[in-house]
Design a protein around this motif. Sequence first.
Motif, PDB file in Angstrom:
ATOM      1  N   TRP A 148      -5.243   4.286  -4.457  1.00  0.00           N
ATOM      2  CA  TRP A 148      -5.722   3.300  -3.466  1.00  0.00           C
ATOM      3  C   TRP A 148      -6.003   4.010  -2.151  1.00  0.00           C
ATOM      4  N   TYR A 176      -1.821   3.416  -7.717  1.00  0.00           N
ATOM      5  CA  TYR A 176      -3.084   2.683  -7.877  1.00  0.00           C
ATOM      6  C   TYR A 176      -4.306   3.507  -7.469  1.00  0.00           C
ATOM      7  N   LYS A 209       0.159   3.228  -3.292  1.00  0.00           N
ATOM      8  CA  LYS A 209      -1.114   3.913  -3.033  1.00  0.00           C
ATOM      9  C   LYS A 209      -1.386   5.056  -4.016  1.00  0.00           C
ATOM     10  N   ASN A 249      -7.521  -1.270 -11.331  1.00  0.00           N
ATOM     11  CA  ASN A 249      -6.493  -1.775 -10.412  1.00  0.00           C
ATOM     12  C   ASN A 249      -7.052  -2.786  -9.403  1.00  0.00           C
ATOM     13  N   TYR A 299       0.828  -1.208   0.000  1.00  0.00           N
ATOM     14  CA  TYR A 299       0.000   0.000   0.000  1.00  0.00           C
ATOM     15  C   TYR A 299       0.863   1.259   0.000  1.00  0.00           C
ATOM     16  N   VAL A 302     -10.916   1.529  -4.597  1.00  0.00           N
ATOM     17  CA  VAL A 302      -9.920   1.400  -5.679  1.00  0.00           C
ATOM     18  C   VAL A 302     -10.596   1.543  -7.040  1.00  0.00           C
ATOM     19  N   ILE A 348      -4.917  -5.219  -6.527  1.00  0.00           N
ATOM     20  CA  ILE A 348      -5.050  -4.924  -5.101  1.00  0.00           C
ATOM     21  C   ILE A 348      -5.670  -6.095  -4.344  1.00  0.00           C
ATOM     22  N   HIS A 393     -11.342  -0.842   1.283  1.00  0.00           N
ATOM     23  CA  HIS A 393     -10.380  -0.296   0.323  1.00  0.00           C
ATOM     24  C   HIS A 393     -11.165   0.232  -0.875  1.00  0.00           C
TER      25      HIS A 393
END
Length: 564
Positions: free
Chosen positions: A534, A532, A529, A552, A525, A548, A556, A546
Amino acid sequence: MLRPKVLLRYSHHVFQPKTALDDSIKALPTHELFQTLGFIRQSQSGLVHWLPMGLRTLNKVESIVRHRMNQDGDALEVSLSALSPRSLWEKTNRWSGTELFKLKDAKKASYCLTPTCEEDITNLMNEYITSYRDMPTTVYQITRKYRDELRPRGGLLRGREFLMKDAYSFASNEEEALQTFQKMNAVYNKIFQDLKIPFVSAWADTGDIGGDLSKEYHYLHEGGEDTLLTCDQCGDVSNVEKCESFPDEVGLHSGDVNVKYALSKDHSTLICYYYPSTRQFSWNLAMDAMEGDVDVNLKNESNEKVLKVFERPDDEIMFSKILRVMDCRLNSRSNFPDFPLQKYLKNNFGQLNEVSLVAAEAGEICGSCEEGHLRGDKSIEVGHTFHLGTKYSEAMGSKFTDSNNNSNSIPQMGCYGIGISRLVGAIAEVARDSKGFKWPTSVSPYLMSICGKNEQLVQETRQTIESPDVLSQFNSKLGLGARIKLSHALGIPLAIIVGPKSWPKVEVEVRGQRWNGNETWKQSYETHKDEYDWQIIVTDDGTEKHLVPIENLSKICNILLEDL
């Protein structure tokens, strides 16, 4: 009644609950939760039908066991008939077993449904093992077994029909047999590590199956039937039947005393085991006190029967011996029962003091190191290994030619069991909470679920994920919240939540537990992060989410699954 094409369309969720789950599932016993969620269906007491969801988990457990047996155990897989002829069981004196399902064919020949296969596998291997060069060898099978339990209980933990992996080893001498025993225990350690649920192994009593060395594998759980005792000093772990303990102070029991009579192997000595009436007598410790010189064929006989076997004519009394074996908790003021054979002289008697004859209890001193104290934990047994020696090979007439050209040598055997269906029940018992099951990724029926009411978005999300272990079809009557709740109850590690408001971002709820304590995903992460896009959200109730982008998502999810 549904038409075939309609049934096919909904085949993925035909066994799912038809209505939304309520909070009552947290109070359901595990066996009922299995049925409520569509893993199994009980047909009769101790008998179940496996449904698609349960079968996926069962097959994953089986695959892990098979992989380790093949790769690390160098074992050969066979599959024996479930019907075993009476003649084989009579050779080992086990036909009288009360838990055998017995039946007769049209010619009135008697058979049993196999609960275990020592007789059949030894009879089979007699045809193939003729020389020491044929050993060591280990064969195994994963098949259904049958036990006529009077009171099946615990659902999958103790049924009348169950799936089991049973393995049997053959060796040319004891050293080779013990090496195989140790090797198989190493294989078992790897199997239970692969399953991810924390486990303990403990030295155990061999019980009725025989042999002189065995090890059990357990999951610690307050609802278990077994008790393991662990020393806080040396760390030794044993089950109650195998553990020896001593009181902090000897000789404190002044109450009633029980006695158990036994005979030496040559029947020349009557052994009188005296122990506190408030404690459970331990045959294993009693055998150890006499260094094995006890006729075990009489251990289940009454005191009256043992005395009758020992009784001698008056002119032979002087040649007989009586040995009193005193548990270390007794003292001279304890209330001993009267000795029934008054005609025996004082010089017939001997006495052995300061031994432990009763089942160990938590809080007492460890018999292994004699320093630490014992802690008791309830547990569920899920595997057992045995060094059998020649008990079955000798009874079944097994012979081979050894390196000295002796053609009457008898193979040394071992046997190794894992209850596959029992493992499913045990993991479920350990890995559940108020929301339902909480499977590790190793055995979860699915790794991910996709929860959403917009069918197009669900399908687009499904297409981005390469894994086949994705549940994306739910009963159409269930709303989004009900689908998420069902996914969590089923124990699926990740729930992917899709909806038009957040699209093209999706939400991933982590349901799974990081059983090994690893959180390597955090490193990923921090590294990815920004790349992505994220985001992480932890709700007030501790739920880890999470957020996202769909492109991605697969990457993940794979990162998160590694720790679950």
